[in-house]
Design an enzyme around this catalytic site. Structure first.
Site, short mmCIF file in Angstrom:
data_model
loop_
_atom_site.label_atom_id
_atom_site.label_comp_id
_atom_site.label_asym_id
_atom_site.label_seq_id
_atom_site.Cartn_x
_atom_site.Cartn_y
_atom_site.Cartn_z
CD GLU A 32 5.31 0.63 -10.81
OE1 GLU A 32 5.97 1.24 -11.67
OE2 GLU A 32 4.08 0.47 -10.86
NE ARG A 257 15.53 1.32 -20.23
CZ ARG A 257 14.72 1.28 -19.17
NH1 ARG A 257 14.52 2.36 -18.45
NH2 ARG A 257 14.12 0.17 -18.83
CE LYS A 267 9.54 -3.18 -13.57
NZ LYS A 267 9.49 -2.54 -12.25
P1 ATP Z 1 10.86 -1.58 -16.82
O1 ATP Z 1 11.09 -0.68 -17.98
O2 ATP Z 1 11.46 -2.94 -16.98
O3 ATP Z 1 9.44 -1.65 -16.38
P2 ATP Z 1 11.30 0.29 -14.75
O4 ATP Z 1 12.30 1.36 -14.95
O5 ATP Z 1 9.88 0.65 -14.88
O6 ATP Z 1 11.70 -0.95 -15.66
P3 ATP Z 1 11.51 0.21 -11.92
O7 ATP Z 1 11.07 -0.86 -11.00
O8 ATP Z 1 10.77 1.49 -11.91
O9 ATP Z 1 11.48 -0.43 -13.37
O10 ATP Z 1 13.06 0.46 -11.80
C1 ATP Z 1 13.79 0.52 -10.61
C2 ATP Z 1 15.09 1.16 -10.90
O11 ATP Z 1 15.85 0.42 -11.85
C3 ATP Z 1 14.91 2.55 -11.48
O12 ATP Z 1 15.77 3.44 -10.83
C4 ATP Z 1 15.25 2.39 -12.92
O13 ATP Z 1 15.81 3.56 -13.44
C5 ATP Z 1 16.27 1.25 -12.90
N1 ATP Z 1 16.25 0.52 -14.16
C6 ATP Z 1 15.22 -0.12 -14.73
N2 ATP Z 1 15.57 -0.62 -15.92
C7 ATP Z 1 16.86 -0.29 -16.12
C8 ATP Z 1 17.81 -0.52 -17.17
N3 ATP Z 1 17.48 -1.20 -18.28
N4 ATP Z 1 19.07 -0.03 -17.02
C9 ATP Z 1 19.40 0.64 -15.92
N5 ATP Z 1 18.57 0.89 -14.90
C10 ATP Z 1 17.30 0.44 -14.98
MG MG Z 2 9.15 2.29 -13.62
#
Ligand code: ATP
Ligand code: MG
Length: 557
Positions: A32, A257, A267
């Protein structure tokens, strides 16, 4: 023997063997664009692009841009750069959920027509209240049994902008008593009168993640939709949407994760650090963002190896930051060129060395790889060594310079200290030494043992620079574990960066390339920064070396 496969690769192997999806493998990395990518995303990038490569498939880059208020083009550009840096190659398959808005809308009308979606006038608070809990079923909204025509009309008017934000939503009509709360008539669309960074003012209703994600995957022909464990409950809805619409259905698989000690990987929290000025920006070398790590000097190869070692699990756990450092050292030990730099100088005068002579000594750029070109290092009567490499009162097993003892100046000569000149406060100002002219190259001429080897720079030719020494950004291993009402910001390390002067050997000043790591012998790996606010060149410390010196010292003192 082949490496054991993890559960995701095992599943994909099964699926290709059984010719599910026609033997095709297609994954996607779906960020995102509401912030910069971090270490956690690296795991997902390595997994999605890695799997695609191993199975001769494809991995799409898809921006999950359904929230107009938090997303920005700046983030899109940064994400693209970071994925590419880490080795992700999406070729021409750069997709945006927003490109599917028209089709997603059509699917929503289809659900309404099927009697599987309805417009609800309840407020967000009421919807939450009606949802029930894990132990009690939810209640049906009074608007749940609106007729198809009325729903269609309402939904079209939502799209046309007739209602204010939050006035109505579109919900799936599933089961308000479902044991899985996600299935209790989840919201599919909400009203947001906000301009979107790609679609502008075209839309004032936006689809929610659960609805958008599965359909985007489906439209792209993704075979395996890999996501983190928090989405395990959402899989039922993922499957429901696609099955109800009767469209192609990818397989969602969840994995743990990545969490890393001394780090926050969210983020939302990283934005706080940037916006409140705790760090200099998203790419501050202390940040766990990919651009921060890159600026710190972490090579993408080291990051990929880190992700490989972390592996895949079905249970969340926390990985030691030290493991990342290990991977960085392992790579840089093989690849980084060596130079001598003094960070805390004390002057050495070699009394029996001619005052007008400067020798250019040949030194390897990499000790294990003599095939690489060497460098010239000037040697003269006046040098600088590290203040810490001399002691007036040495602890036991101190093999560096002391009065009356001999030490090796790396690749140069053996020198013996005759006298330490101190000032009124007792601080050492200068070391008067003599050298053995027979020991050129630092080789003992008669086999006598000289244990210590220290680094040095030529006083007249050293080039001044700034070295930034980094420590962990947080003092706590688990910065997010804070009692109620307190914030992770209380765990920030006030000493996470220290700038010191550095004296570089001239070859380093000539050869250093921005963004490329070198080893400052005995001190650590450093990366030339692009900082242009300083008159002097700036070097960021990527990692220290495993410091056996410090360990010995502790034991001796
Ligand atoms: P955040 O919690 O930092 O906001 P998010 O999951 O909302 O992270 P996205 O931009 O939606 O961020 O994530 C893009 C991809 O990266 C998704 O498929 C998500 O599952 C993966 N991802 C995000 N954080 C992690 C993590 N800590 N470990 C593994 N994969 C991750
Ligand atoms: Mg997300």
């Amino acid at each position: 023997m082949e490496a054991p496969v993890d559960f995701i690769r095992a599943k994909i192997l099964d699926d290709t063997a059984s010719n599910r999806y026609g033997g095709r493998v297609c994954t996607r990395f779906p960020p995102e664009p509401n912030g910069y990518l971090h270490l956690g995303h690296a795991k997902s990038i390595c997994l999605n692009f890695g799997v695609a490569k191993e199975f001769a498939g494809q991995c799409n880059l898809r921006f999950d841009d359904t929230n107009p208020t938090k997303e920005e083009i700046e983030y899109v550009d940064a994400i693209r750069e970071d994925v590419r840096w880490l080795g992700g190659d999406w070729q021409d398959r750069e997709y945006y959920a927003s490109d599917y808005f028209e089709r997603l809308y059509a699917y929503a009308e289809q659900l309404i027509q099927m009697g599987r979606a309805y417009v609800d006038d309840l407020s967000a608070d009421e919807i939450r209240e009606y949802r029930g809990t894990l132990t009690s079923p939810g209640r049906e909204s009074p608007y749940r049994n609106r007729g198809v025509e009325e729903n269609l009309d309402m939904f079209r008017r939502m799209r046309a902008g007739e209602f204010p934000d939050g006035a109505r939503v579109l919900r799936a009509k599933i089961d308000m008593a479902a044991p899985n709360l996600v299935m209790r008539d989840p919201t599919l669309y909400r009203i947001r009168h906000a301009a979107h960074h790609r679609t502008g003012d075209m839309w004032c209703i936006y689809p929610l993640y659960d609805y958008t994600h599965c359909l985007s995957d489906s439209l792209e022909g993704v075979t395996h939709s890999l996501c983190t464990l928090e989405f395990a409950n959402n899989r039922e809805l993922y499957d429901w949407v696609l099955a109800t619409l009767g469209v192609y259905r990818p397989q969602q698989i969840e994995f743990a994760r990545l969490n890393v000690t001394y780090t926050v990987l969210s983020k939302r929290k990283l934005i706080q650090l940037v916006e409140s000025g705790y760090v200099s920006g998203w790419d501050d070398p202390r940040m766990p963002t990919l651009c921060g790590l890159r600026r710190r000097g972490v090579p993408p190869q080291a990051l990929r190896e880190f992700c490989r070692r972390v592996g895949l699990a079905r249970v969340n756990s926390t990985v030691e930051y030290a493991m990342l450092e290990f991977c960085i050292r392992e790579y840089l030990n093989e690849h980084a060129l060596r130079f001598m730099v003094v960070l805390d100088p004390v002057k050495v005068v070699i009394e029996n060395y001619p005052g007008n002579l400067v020798e250019e000594l040949d030194m390897p750029l990499h000790p294990k790889n003599p095939a690489r070109a060497s460098r010239k290092v000037p040697f003269s009567r006046e040098l600088y060594i590290e203040r810490d490499d001399f002691r007036l009162e040495p602890p036991k097993k101190f093999h560096r310079l002391v009065v009356g003892a001999e030490v090796r100046l790396r690749y140069a000569y053996l020198v013996t200290c005759r006298e330490a000149v101190t000032d009124a406060s007792g601080a050492v100002r200068e070391l008067r030494c003599v050298y053995d002219p027979q020991s050129r190259g630092g080789v003992s001429p008669d086999g006598r043992k000289v244990k210590g080897t220290i680094h040095w720079v030529c006083a007249g030719r050293a080039v001044p620079a700034v070295a930034r020494l980094y420590e962990q950004l947080f003092v706590s291993e688990t910065p997010e574990d804070v009692p109620e009402s307190k914030t992770f910001l209380n765990n920030l390390n006030p000493g996470s960066v220290r700038a010191v002067q550095a004296l570089l050997e001239p070859a380093l000043s000539d050869m250093a390339v921005e963004g490329e790591c070198v080893q400052f012998e005995r001190l650590g790996y450093f990366c030339k920064d692009r900082d242009s606010t300083h008159a002097l060149p700036v070097f960021n410390r990527t990692v220290t070396l495993r410091d056996t010196w410090a360990k010995l010292e502790k034991k001796g003192e």
